[in-house]
Design a protein around this motif. Structure first.
Motif, PDB file in Angstrom:
ATOM      1  N   LYS A  22       0.935  -1.150  -0.038  1.00 35.88           N
ATOM      2  CA  LYS A  22      -0.161   0.133  -0.041  1.00 35.88           C
ATOM      3  C   LYS A  22       0.739   1.252  -0.015  1.00 35.88           C
ATOM      4  O   LYS A  22       0.503   2.199  -0.672  1.00 35.88           O
ATOM      5  N   ARG A  23       2.093   1.090   0.808  1.00 37.71           N
ATOM      6  CA  ARG A  23       2.972   2.296   0.993  1.00 37.71           C
ATOM      7  C   ARG A  23       4.310   1.810   0.891  1.00 37.71           C
ATOM      8  O   ARG A  23       4.402   0.752   1.608  1.00 37.71           O
ATOM      9  N   LEU A  24       5.017   2.403   0.175  1.00 30.57           N
ATOM     10  CA  LEU A  24       6.619   1.802   0.040  1.00 30.57           C
ATOM     11  C   LEU A  24       7.672   3.072   0.267  1.00 30.57           C
ATOM     12  O   LEU A  24       7.011   4.323  -0.150  1.00 30.57           O
ATOM     13  N   ALA A  25       8.771   2.774   0.505  1.00 29.97           N
ATOM     14  CA  ALA A  25       9.818   3.980   0.219  1.00 29.97           C
ATOM     15  C   ALA A  25      10.864   3.452  -0.694  1.00 29.97           C
ATOM     16  O   ALA A  25      11.329   2.572  -0.281  1.00 29.97           O
ATOM     17  N   ILE A  26      10.849   4.352  -1.784  1.00 29.17           N
ATOM     18  CA  ILE A  26      12.124   3.981  -2.665  1.00 29.17           C
ATOM     19  C   ILE A  26      13.228   4.988  -2.591  1.00 29.17           C
ATOM     20  O   ILE A  26      12.841   6.362  -2.673  1.00 29.17           O
ATOM     21  N   GLY A  27      14.338   4.658  -2.168  1.00 28.49           N
ATOM     22  CA  GLY A  27      15.697   5.714  -1.808  1.00 28.49           C
ATOM     23  C   GLY A  27      15.010   6.860  -0.933  1.00 28.49           C
ATOM     24  O   GLY A  27      15.781   7.795  -0.834  1.00 28.49           O
ATOM     25  N   GLY A  28      14.240   6.195   0.130  1.00 28.99           N
ATOM     26  CA  GLY A  28      13.631   7.258   1.137  1.00 28.99           C
ATOM     27  C   GLY A  28      12.637   8.079   0.924  1.00 28.99           C
ATOM     28  O   GLY A  28      11.768   8.635   1.705  1.00 28.99           O
ATOM     29  N   THR A  29      12.059   7.994  -0.394  1.00 29.12           N
ATOM     30  CA  THR A  29      10.817   8.803  -0.753  1.00 29.12           C
ATOM     31  C   THR A  29       9.478   8.162  -0.558  1.00 29.12           C
ATOM     32  O   THR A  29       9.632   6.864  -1.029  1.00 29.12           O
ATOM     33  N   GLU A  30       8.699   8.532   0.079  1.00 33.05           N
ATOM     34  CA  GLU A  30       7.411   7.733   0.329  1.00 33.05           C
ATOM     35  C   GLU A  30       6.647   7.991  -1.076  1.00 33.05           C
ATOM     36  O   GLU A  30       6.278   8.868  -1.620  1.00 33.05           O
ATOM     37  N   ILE A  31       6.032   6.567  -1.203  1.00 30.59           N
ATOM     38  CA  ILE A  31       5.140   6.404  -2.774  1.00 30.59           C
ATOM     39  C   ILE A  31       4.214   5.585  -2.121  1.00 30.59           C
ATOM     40  O   ILE A  31       4.091   4.512  -1.656  1.00 30.59           O
ATOM     41  N   HIS A  32       2.934   6.021  -2.666  1.00 35.09           N
ATOM     42  CA  HIS A  32       1.625   5.163  -2.453  1.00 35.09           C
ATOM     43  C   HIS A  32       1.525   4.175  -3.738  1.00 35.09           C
ATOM     44  O   HIS A  32       1.730   4.352  -4.933  1.00 35.09           O
ATOM     45  N   ALA A  33       1.274   2.828  -3.293  1.00 38.12           N
ATOM     46  CA  ALA A  33       0.874   1.783  -4.254  1.00 38.12           C
ATOM     47  C   ALA A  33      -0.692   1.919  -4.658  1.00 38.12           C
ATOM     48  O   ALA A  33      -1.218   1.319  -3.668  1.00 38.12           O
ATOM     49  N   SER A  34      -1.082   2.618  -5.424  1.00 40.67           N
ATOM     50  CA  SER A  34      -2.623   2.968  -5.475  1.00 40.67           C
ATOM     51  C   SER A  34      -3.319   1.726  -5.791  1.00 40.67           C
ATOM     52  O   SER A  34      -4.414   1.540  -5.596  1.00 40.67           O
ATOM     53  N   CYS A  35      -2.844   0.988  -6.650  1.00 42.26           N
ATOM     54  CA  CYS A  35      -3.405  -0.143  -7.265  1.00 42.26           C
ATOM     55  C   CYS A  35      -2.711  -1.068  -7.914  1.00 42.26           C
ATOM     56  O   CYS A  35      -1.501  -0.972  -8.330  1.00 42.26           O
ATOM     57  N   ARG A  36      -3.150  -2.451  -8.208  1.00 43.15           N
ATOM     58  CA  ARG A  36      -2.508  -3.324  -8.969  1.00 43.15           C
ATOM     59  C   ARG A  36      -2.571  -2.824 -10.683  1.00 43.15           C
ATOM     60  O   ARG A  36      -3.548  -2.303 -10.930  1.00 43.15           O
ATOM     61  N   THR A  37      -1.595  -3.323 -11.633  1.00 46.57           N
ATOM     62  CA  THR A  37      -1.710  -3.030 -12.815  1.00 46.57           C
ATOM     63  C   THR A  37      -2.498  -4.008 -13.440  1.00 46.57           C
ATOM     64  O   THR A  37      -2.166  -5.124 -13.406  1.00 46.57           O
ATOM     65  N   VAL A  38      -3.592  -3.482 -14.202  1.00 46.65           N
ATOM     66  CA  VAL A  38      -4.586  -4.448 -14.862  1.00 46.65           C
ATOM     67  C   VAL A  38      -4.134  -4.446 -16.332  1.00 46.65           C
ATOM     68  O   VAL A  38      -3.928  -3.489 -16.881  1.00 46.65           O
ATOM     69  N   ARG A  39      -3.689  -5.770 -16.791  1.00 49.66           N
ATOM     70  CA  ARG A  39      -2.857  -6.018 -17.888  1.00 49.66           C
ATOM     71  C   ARG A  39      -3.973  -6.155 -19.237  1.00 49.66           C
ATOM     72  O   ARG A  39      -4.959  -6.537 -19.035  1.00 49.66           O
TER      73      ARG A  39
END
Length: 427
Positions: free
Chosen positions: A330-347
């Motif tokens: 749901k939320r992650l940090a990449i290189g220390g920056t907070e990022i929201h994982a909003s949804c899955r990628t529907v293919r």
């Protein structure tokens, strides 16, 4: 009486020599006309050097297994960014990066341009999804930005005034019959490249004539700058477009008219700004885990022995997590920056197109994905692979090797794209 030899033995060699000299003259004249232009003045090319990639080892079996997130990997975080990609021209070739600025619409320059076709009295974007447009895979953009240290840098150059240029390369089309001979010779002798190239300004100059026109992208309609007058006839021919009908154009996203994102995205009340994007399908950044891809690739091996992760056109490819572990981020940090994982990628079926050849597989990997990855209650028709990201900051920098840290997990339910005025219960 004259002793002139009029036998075939005397005339034929002379005719051959004359023919060869004429052919050589024609070849040299053609090569001079078709000589490839130099690199943009005062600029430098973004991205990794040609022939270099952080995905050179993507088929290594080690990526099929995850590793603990707290494990040290020779001084590097075990969960980290493996590769970064920007796709300046939607559905065309990628620019692989070692480092990238992130701007409100995603990775800088990502999906800022798109081809569009005029039908039903409006411009509609065209991508690898569309029948007959799989040739887009073989069109390769390059981003060149101003470089004050370049010896030919001049602030008055048009390349500098437009804050850089995009070079667009595509396969050279050969004319029918003998007229193609000089070009074939030139390509064989390396005098001519197998690609033709033209350039467009990264930003339309203030005094330029690139009008804003409405374009339909899925269920949205936005204004974008029309670069159609810059398209060479050879590109129209490559894409099968009739230049006399003016039904194909190139559009450049307009920052004041970017598409605001709602659906699964966090809101302005939470971020301080409403997320937006240019010509990306839905969200600013697409993340894919290499172990998840390896799981899919193994199941597709019967049809496509080496299914590249490049087919899925992600911006950020991460290594370390086990397959599909990202499904619940749901939320992650990449290189220390907070990022929201909003949804899955529907293919969709776009990954069926091989980015190296432009060939479209009739079934895979779409069929395999749908056999076991219809996991989201928001769309049980299509499969999911990857995550759609919305950064909590409008501007920052991403680098290959940046750590990936999961801050929050939870459930996802995809919200489909809505047409203007369309309502979905609970949304």
């Amino acid at each position: 009486m004259s002793n002139v030899d009029i036998s075939h033995g005397g005339i034929l060699p002379n005719l051959i020599i004359i023919f060869l000299l004429s052919a050589l003259f024609l070849v040299l004249k053609t090569l001079t006309t078709l000589k490839t232009s130099n690199n943009p003045k005062g600029c430098r090319r973004l991205g990794l050097p040609p022939g270099q990639s952080n995905l050179d080892d993507e088929f290594d079996p080690k990526y099929s297994q995850g590793v603990p997130s707290d494990q040290d990997d020779h001084g590097r975080p075990s969960w980290r960014v493996k590769a970064l990609f920007s796709y300046p021209l939607k559905s065309c070739g990628a620019v692989e990066l070692q480092v990238s600025n992130v701007v409100p619409t995603g990775l800088e320059f990502d999906r800022q341009f798109v081809f569009a076709e005029y039908n039903n009295d409006e411009w509609n974007i065209r991508t690898l999804r569309n029948a007959g447009f799989n040739r887009l895979a073989l069109i390769h953009p390059e981003i060149w930005v101003p470089d004050p240290s370049a010896p030919d840098y001049d602030a008055d150059l048009p390349e500098i005034k437009s804050q850089g240029v995009m070079l667009i390369s595509y396969p050279r089309m050969l004319p029918a019959g003998w007229s193609s001979l000089p070009i074939k010779v030139g390509m064989a002798l390396k005098f001519l490249k197998s690609q033709q190239t033209f350039q467009v300004p990264l930003l339309p100059p203030a005094d330029s004539k690139f009008p804003l026109v409405p374009v339909k992208i899925w269920k949205d309609k936005v204004l974008a700058h029309d670069y159609g007058r810059l398209l060479p006839a050879s590109l129209h021919a490559y894409l099968g477009s009739d230049t006399s009908k003016n039904t194909l154009t190139l559009l450049r996203a307009s920052a004041p008219h970017s598409r605001q994102i709602f659906r699964n995205a966090p809101r302005k009340e939470d971020l301080g700004f409403q997320p937006n994007t240019a010509f990306a399908d839905a969200y600013p950044i697409h993340l894919l885990s290499i172990s998840s891809h390896r799981d899919v690739a193994a199941r597709c091996a019967y049809a496509i022995p080496r299914l590249s992760i490049r087919r899925f056109r992600a911006n950020v490819i991460v290594q370390g997590p086990s397959a599909f572990e990202e499904d619940h981020w749901k939320r992650l940090a990449i290189g220390g920056t907070e990022i929201h994982a909003s949804c899955r990628t529907v293919r969709c079926r776009l990954p069926n197109v091989d980015p190296l050849s432009g060939d479209r597989h009739k079934a895979e990997p779409d069929r395999t994905l749908k056999s076991y990855r219809r996991i989201d209650d928001g769309d049980r028709t299509n499969a999911c692979l990857g995550m759609q990201l919305v950064p909590a900051k409008e501007k920052f920098v991403l680098r290959v090797g940046d750590s990936v840290e999961v801050l929050e997990t939870g459930e996802h339910q995809y919200i489909k794209m809505l047409a203007p005025g369309e309502k979905v219960e609970g949304v």
